[in-house]
Design a protein around this motif. Structure first.
Motif, PDB file in Angstrom:
ATOM      1  N   ARG A 182       0.650  -1.573  -0.075  1.00  0.00           N
ATOM      2  CA  ARG A 182      -0.133   0.225  -0.088  1.00  0.00           C
ATOM      3  C   ARG A 182       0.983   1.302   0.289  1.00  0.00           C
ATOM      4  N   VAL A 183       2.109   0.891  -0.504  1.00  0.00           N
ATOM      5  CA  VAL A 183       2.539   2.264  -0.168  1.00  0.00           C
ATOM      6  C   VAL A 183       2.969   2.756  -1.444  1.00  0.00           C
ATOM      7  N   ARG A 184       2.423   3.957  -1.569  1.00  0.00           N
ATOM      8  CA  ARG A 184       3.321   4.709  -3.220  1.00  0.00           C
ATOM      9  C   ARG A 184       3.900   5.391  -3.109  1.00  0.00           C
ATOM     10  N   ILE A 185       4.434   6.237  -2.147  1.00  0.00           N
ATOM     11  CA  ILE A 185       5.147   7.616  -2.147  1.00  0.00           C
ATOM     12  C   ILE A 185       7.022   6.709  -3.098  1.00  0.00           C
ATOM     13  N   PRO A 186       7.827   7.152  -3.209  1.00  0.00           N
ATOM     14  CA  PRO A 186       9.133   6.914  -2.852  1.00  0.00           C
ATOM     15  C   PRO A 186       9.473   6.462  -1.458  1.00  0.00           C
ATOM     16  N   ALA A 187      10.572   5.199  -1.753  1.00  0.00           N
ATOM     17  CA  ALA A 187      10.727   4.573  -0.710  1.00  0.00           C
ATOM     18  C   ALA A 187      11.720   4.038  -0.827  1.00  0.00           C
ATOM     19  N   LEU A 188      12.505   4.029   0.596  1.00  0.00           N
ATOM     20  CA  LEU A 188      14.129   3.515   0.689  1.00  0.00           C
ATOM     21  C   LEU A 188      14.290   2.505   1.811  1.00  0.00           C
ATOM     22  N   LEU A 189      14.610   1.108   2.104  1.00  0.00           N
ATOM     23  CA  LEU A 189      15.081   0.556   2.805  1.00  0.00           C
ATOM     24  C   LEU A 189      16.178   0.248   3.213  1.00  0.00           C
ATOM     25  N   ILE A 190      16.659   0.830   4.117  1.00  0.00           N
ATOM     26  CA  ILE A 190      17.853   0.813   4.567  1.00  0.00           C
ATOM     27  C   ILE A 190      18.997  -0.458   5.373  1.00  0.00           C
ATOM     28  N   ALA A 200      18.548 -10.964   1.891  1.00  0.00           N
ATOM     29  CA  ALA A 200      18.262 -10.146   0.469  1.00  0.00           C
ATOM     30  C   ALA A 200      17.053 -11.031  -0.108  1.00  0.00           C
ATOM     31  N   GLN A 201      16.546 -11.972   0.642  1.00  0.00           N
ATOM     32  CA  GLN A 201      15.541 -12.611   0.235  1.00  0.00           C
ATOM     33  C   GLN A 201      14.033 -11.702   0.872  1.00  0.00           C
ATOM     34  N   ILE A 202      14.516 -11.231   1.876  1.00  0.00           N
ATOM     35  CA  ILE A 202      13.660  -9.399   2.764  1.00  0.00           C
ATOM     36  C   ILE A 202      13.406  -8.764   1.418  1.00  0.00           C
ATOM     37  N   CYS A 203      14.712  -8.277   1.112  1.00  0.00           N
ATOM     38  CA  CYS A 203      14.467  -7.326  -0.307  1.00  0.00           C
ATOM     39  C   CYS A 203      13.988  -7.686  -1.797  1.00  0.00           C
ATOM     40  N   THR A 204      13.977  -9.146  -1.716  1.00  0.00           N
ATOM     41  CA  THR A 204      13.236  -9.655  -3.163  1.00  0.00           C
ATOM     42  C   THR A 204      11.546  -9.750  -2.485  1.00  0.00           C
ATOM     43  N   ASP A 205      11.437  -9.727  -1.018  1.00  0.00           N
ATOM     44  CA  ASP A 205       9.640 -10.066  -0.876  1.00  0.00           C
ATOM     45  C   ASP A 205       9.165  -8.682  -0.920  1.00  0.00           C
ATOM     46  N   VAL A 206      10.110  -7.749  -0.586  1.00  0.00           N
ATOM     47  CA  VAL A 206       9.879  -5.927  -0.147  1.00  0.00           C
ATOM     48  C   VAL A 206       9.154  -6.003  -1.744  1.00  0.00           C
ATOM     49  N   GLN A 207      10.070  -6.478  -2.412  1.00  0.00           N
ATOM     50  CA  GLN A 207      10.120  -5.407  -4.080  1.00  0.00           C
ATOM     51  C   GLN A 207       9.120  -6.030  -4.768  1.00  0.00           C
ATOM     52  N   ALA A 208       8.887  -7.441  -4.546  1.00  0.00           N
ATOM     53  CA  ALA A 208       7.651  -8.030  -4.967  1.00  0.00           C
ATOM     54  C   ALA A 208       6.340  -7.348  -4.645  1.00  0.00           C
ATOM     55  N   ARG A 209       5.981  -6.291  -3.350  1.00  0.00           N
ATOM     56  CA  ARG A 209       5.262  -6.294  -3.191  1.00  0.00           C
ATOM     57  C   ARG A 209       5.581  -4.287  -3.593  1.00  0.00           C
ATOM     58  N   PRO A 211       7.260  -2.744  -6.057  1.00  0.00           N
ATOM     59  CA  PRO A 211       8.167  -2.401  -6.936  1.00  0.00           C
ATOM     60  C   PRO A 211       9.189  -0.994  -7.153  1.00  0.00           C
ATOM     61  N   HIS A 212       8.681   0.148  -6.637  1.00  0.00           N
ATOM     62  CA  HIS A 212       9.486   0.911  -6.960  1.00  0.00           C
ATOM     63  C   HIS A 212      10.137   1.214  -5.593  1.00  0.00           C
ATOM     64  N   ILE A 213      10.676   0.317  -4.454  1.00  0.00           N
ATOM     65  CA  ILE A 213      11.185   0.563  -3.526  1.00  0.00           C
ATOM     66  C   ILE A 213      12.581   0.647  -4.067  1.00  0.00           C
ATOM     67  N   GLU A 214      13.298   1.136  -3.234  1.00  0.00           N
ATOM     68  CA  GLU A 214      14.956   1.627  -3.462  1.00  0.00           C
ATOM     69  C   GLU A 214      15.593   0.403  -1.848  1.00  0.00           C
ATOM     70  N   LYS A 238      20.451  11.429   1.741  1.00  0.00           N
ATOM     71  CA  LYS A 238      20.524  12.470   0.712  1.00  0.00           C
ATOM     72  C   LYS A 238      20.496  11.510  -0.420  1.00  0.00           C
ATOM     73  N   THR A 239      21.055  11.260  -1.311  1.00  0.00           N
ATOM     74  CA  THR A 239      21.444  10.491  -2.964  1.00  0.00           C
ATOM     75  C   THR A 239      19.770  10.443  -3.000  1.00  0.00           C
ATOM     76  N   PHE A 240      19.174   9.586  -1.608  1.00  0.00           N
ATOM     77  CA  PHE A 240      17.761   9.283  -2.418  1.00  0.00           C
ATOM     78  C   PHE A 240      16.833  10.399  -2.644  1.00  0.00           C
ATOM     79  N   LEU A 241      16.766  11.403  -1.434  1.00  0.00           N
ATOM     80  CA  LEU A 241      15.995  12.281  -1.091  1.00  0.00           C
ATOM     81  C   LEU A 241      16.420  13.313  -2.889  1.00  0.00           C
ATOM     82  N   ALA A 242      17.816  13.872  -3.766  1.00  0.00           N
ATOM     83  CA  ALA A 242      18.094  14.419  -4.101  1.00  0.00           C
ATOM     84  C   ALA A 242      17.017  13.324  -5.457  1.00  0.00           C
TER      85      ALA A 242
END
Length: 245
Positions: A182-190, A200-209, A211-214, A238-242
């Motif tokens: 349900r997240v529609r805004i730009p998003a970053l997972l650090i 790595a598996q969690i990143c894959t699972d998050v991105q599947a739900r 797709p625009h996650i960074e 700051k790289t993400f915000l830019a």
């Protein structure tokens, strides 16, 4: 706006000022954390925290803000972004655990039921202060700063953590992945490179739900990314915000 999982907003003291040229920065103590009151009866679900955050956003009439949360605070930020769309413009989640096993949940409940430990002096509290989970590359002066700001004196003169341990006993399994859908805004997972919470598996699972996650990995960092490597954290955010002015 920053929302933090544990004791209080000073955990952002070593990075917050670097954003003040471009942003008004607010670091929040949720109920049961830092200088905020403990909930009686306890009410420490992520839905409680997100509703509390929504009330602050409404009170301050905030719009188009950047929402940053670490660990438990990251899951609060995620819950807010998924449940209260339209106000936050960007989301940053820092090394939050997307999956909790039943064994880990049982450990947290047991921790929340333990008698609260008191210390005779503030100096004793500071000397015994440790981050949880264990593992940090933070400089000694940073840990000293956190310790000084993580305790309060009781009426009998003893010292105790500001954090309400009942937060642990209130923990439940959270479906983080449905929130990401349900997240529609730009998003970053650090992720901290020395932390095992964001695999790595969690990143894959998050991105599947979502797709625009960074994703970004901060070097020389355990779970406590903002204190372990403040420059690395700032570079990632700051790289993400830019990219999303």
């Amino acid at each position: 706006m920053c929302t933090r999982r544990r004791r209080e907003c000073p955990w952002f003291d070593f990075v917050a000022e670097s954003f003040t040229d471009d942003y008004h920065v607010r670091a929040l103590d949720h109920r049961g954390h830092g200088n905020s009151a403990w909930a009686d009866p306890p009410g420490y679900s992520y839905e409680d925290y997100a509703a509390e955050l929504a009330a602050v956003v409404e009170k301050l009439e905030l719009r188009d803000f950047v929402l940053i949360g670490h660990s438990m605070g990251g899951k609060t930020a995620l819950t807010y972004a998924a449940t209260y769309p339209g106000r936050a413009a960007k989301l940053v989640v820092i090394d939050s655990n997307m999956l909790i096993s039943m064994d880990r949940l049982s450990e947290m409940h047991a921790l929340g039921r333990r008698p609260r430990r008191s210390y005779a002096t503030r100096e004793e509290f500071i000397a015994r202060f440790r981050v949880r989970p264990a593992g940090t590359t933070a400089a000694p002066e940073i840990l000293q700063h956190l310790a000084r700001n993580s305790c309060k004196q009781l009426a009998d003169g003893s010292w105790r953590h500001k954090f309400d341990s009942k937060v642990h006993s209130e923990q439940k399994i959270m479906d983080c992945f449905s929130c990401w859908e349900r997240v529609r805004i730009p998003a970053l997972l650090i992720k901290g490179d020395l932390s095992e919470r964001v695999t790595a598996q969690i990143c894959t699972d998050v991105q599947a739900r979502c797709p625009h996650i960074e994703f970004a990995e901060v070097s020389n960092s355990h779970h406590h990314v903002t204190i372990d490597n403040p420059p690395g954290f700032l570079h990632a955010v700051k790289t993400f915000l830019a990219k999303h002015p």
